[in-house]
Enzyme design. Structure first.
Site, PDB file in Angstrom:
ATOM      1  N   HIS A 124       0.831  -1.213   0.000  1.00 29.75           N
ATOM      2  CA  HIS A 124       0.000   0.000   0.000  1.00 29.75           C
ATOM      3  C   HIS A 124       0.867   1.266   0.000  1.00 29.75           C
ATOM      4  O   HIS A 124       0.699   2.137  -0.854  1.00 29.75           O
ATOM      5  CB  HIS A 124      -0.918  -0.024   1.229  1.00 29.75           C
ATOM      6  N   GLU A 125       1.800   1.332   0.924  1.00 28.85           N
ATOM      7  CA  GLU A 125       2.626   2.546   1.022  1.00 28.85           C
ATOM      8  C   GLU A 125       3.566   2.675  -0.176  1.00 28.85           C
ATOM      9  O   GLU A 125       3.789   3.775  -0.671  1.00 28.85           O
ATOM     10  CB  GLU A 125       3.404   2.573   2.347  1.00 28.85           C
ATOM     11  N   HIS A 128       1.646   4.188  -2.978  1.00 29.94           N
ATOM     12  CA  HIS A 128       1.569   5.654  -2.886  1.00 29.94           C
ATOM     13  C   HIS A 128       2.847   6.301  -3.426  1.00 29.94           C
ATOM     14  O   HIS A 128       2.796   7.276  -4.161  1.00 29.94           O
ATOM     15  CB  HIS A 128       1.391   6.094  -1.427  1.00 29.94           C
ATOM     16  N   HIS A 134      -5.846   6.234  -3.298  1.00 30.81           N
ATOM     17  CA  HIS A 134      -6.717   5.178  -2.773  1.00 30.81           C
ATOM     18  C   HIS A 134      -7.687   4.684  -3.846  1.00 30.81           C
ATOM     19  O   HIS A 134      -8.053   5.413  -4.756  1.00 30.81           O
ATOM     20  CB  HIS A 134      -7.460   5.672  -1.522  1.00 30.81           C
ATOM     21  N   CYS A 135      -8.054   3.421  -3.703  1.00 27.84           N
ATOM     22  CA  CYS A 135      -8.829   2.712  -4.716  1.00 27.84           C
ATOM     23  C   CYS A 135     -10.033   2.093  -4.006  1.00 27.84           C
ATOM     24  O   CYS A 135      -9.925   1.682  -2.853  1.00 27.84           O
ATOM     25  CB  CYS A 135      -7.926   1.631  -5.315  1.00 27.84           C
ATOM     26  N   CYS A 139      -8.706  -3.983  -3.335  1.00 29.39           N
ATOM     27  CA  CYS A 139      -7.344  -3.827  -3.837  1.00 29.39           C
ATOM     28  C   CYS A 139      -6.486  -3.408  -2.648  1.00 29.39           C
ATOM     29  O   CYS A 139      -6.983  -2.852  -1.682  1.00 29.39           O
ATOM     30  CB  CYS A 139      -7.411  -2.720  -4.874  1.00 29.39           C
ATOM     31  N   CYS A 158      -5.119  -3.987  -7.868  1.00 28.77           N
ATOM     32  CA  CYS A 158      -6.157  -4.468  -8.785  1.00 28.77           C
ATOM     33  C   CYS A 158      -5.738  -4.147 -10.223  1.00 28.77           C
ATOM     34  O   CYS A 158      -4.755  -3.428 -10.442  1.00 28.77           O
ATOM     35  CB  CYS A 158      -7.501  -3.831  -8.445  1.00 28.77           C
ATOM     36  N   CYS A 161      -5.323  -0.409 -10.948  1.00 26.07           N
ATOM     37  CA  CYS A 161      -4.089   0.174 -10.390  1.00 26.07           C
ATOM     38  C   CYS A 161      -2.857  -0.299 -11.169  1.00 26.07           C
ATOM     39  O   CYS A 161      -1.936   0.474 -11.412  1.00 26.07           O
ATOM     40  CB  CYS A 161      -3.961  -0.164  -8.910  1.00 26.07           C
TER      41      CYS A 161
HETATM   42 ZN    ZN Z   1      -3.124   5.096   1.824  1.00 23.77          ZN
HETATM   43 ZN    ZN Z   2      -6.834  -0.686  -7.117  1.00 21.38          ZN
END
Ligand code: ZN
Ligand code: ZN
Length: 174
Positions: A124-125, A128, A134-135, A139, A158, A161
């Site tokens: 996640h990070e 970014h 954000h999605c 995902c 996903c 992304c």
């Molecule tokens: Zn975030």
């Molecule tokens: Zn996504």
């Protein structure tokens, strides 16, 4: 792309090794840097927590992405706590294992669960840092501010992304 893991303070070695292997698979290259001390200036005595932004800015951007990993509890302005923080479109990110551990919630330790949660927060990070926001899909870029939300989402990006990353020339092995 080279991802570097930077242990900040003493960090569980088995988790770091697991993370390195998985991220190496996805991004092509990943290594663990030498441990850095937790910046004392980041500690907030009244909250008994560390300010994540203050830790983040002390990270030297020596690789394409440097992901700081710490065991201490971190918070950001206006938030009681965060699982992590990142510079969007930058080079640096940070995650904390503190609230990913089942023990934090009064449960029995569960290493496999801790590993997958750590992988999710790392992905996640790093997402970014690579420019993803954000999605809403199931995902890994889905926003999560509770452990239930962390457990709900997938560990991967996903299709949508992955497409966004591909447009930026970032090809992943997932
Ligand atoms: Zn975030
Ligand atoms: Zn996504």
């Amino acid at each position: 792309m080279e991802i570097c893991l930077l242990p900040i303070g003493s960090v569980d070695r088995e988790i770091l090794d697991f993370l390195r292997d998985r991220l190496k698979n996805v991004f092509g290259d990943c290594r663990i840097l030498e441990t850095k001390e937790i910046p004392f200036s980041a500690f907030n005595t009244a909250r008994n927590q560390y300010n994540s932004t203050r830790i983040l800015i002390e990270i030297e951007p020596v690789c394409d992405v440097v992901l700081g990993v710490t065991e201490v509890d971190i918070y950001a302005d206006n938030l009681n706590f965060v699982f992590g923080e990142a510079e969007i479109d930058g080079r640096r990110a940070l995650i904390s294992l503190k609230r990913l551990r089942p023990e934090f919630y009064g449960l029995e330790p569960n290493y496999e669960l801790l590993k997958i949660r750590t992988l999710k927060e790392a992905m996640h990070e790093i997402g970014h840092v690579l420019g993803l926001l954000h999605c809403r899909n199931k995902c890994v870029m889905r926003f999560s501010n509770s452990i239930v939300e962390v457990d709900y989402k997938d560990w991967k990006y996903c299709e949508s992304c992955i497409q966004k990353l591909r447009k930026r020339g970032i090809i992943l092995n997932i």
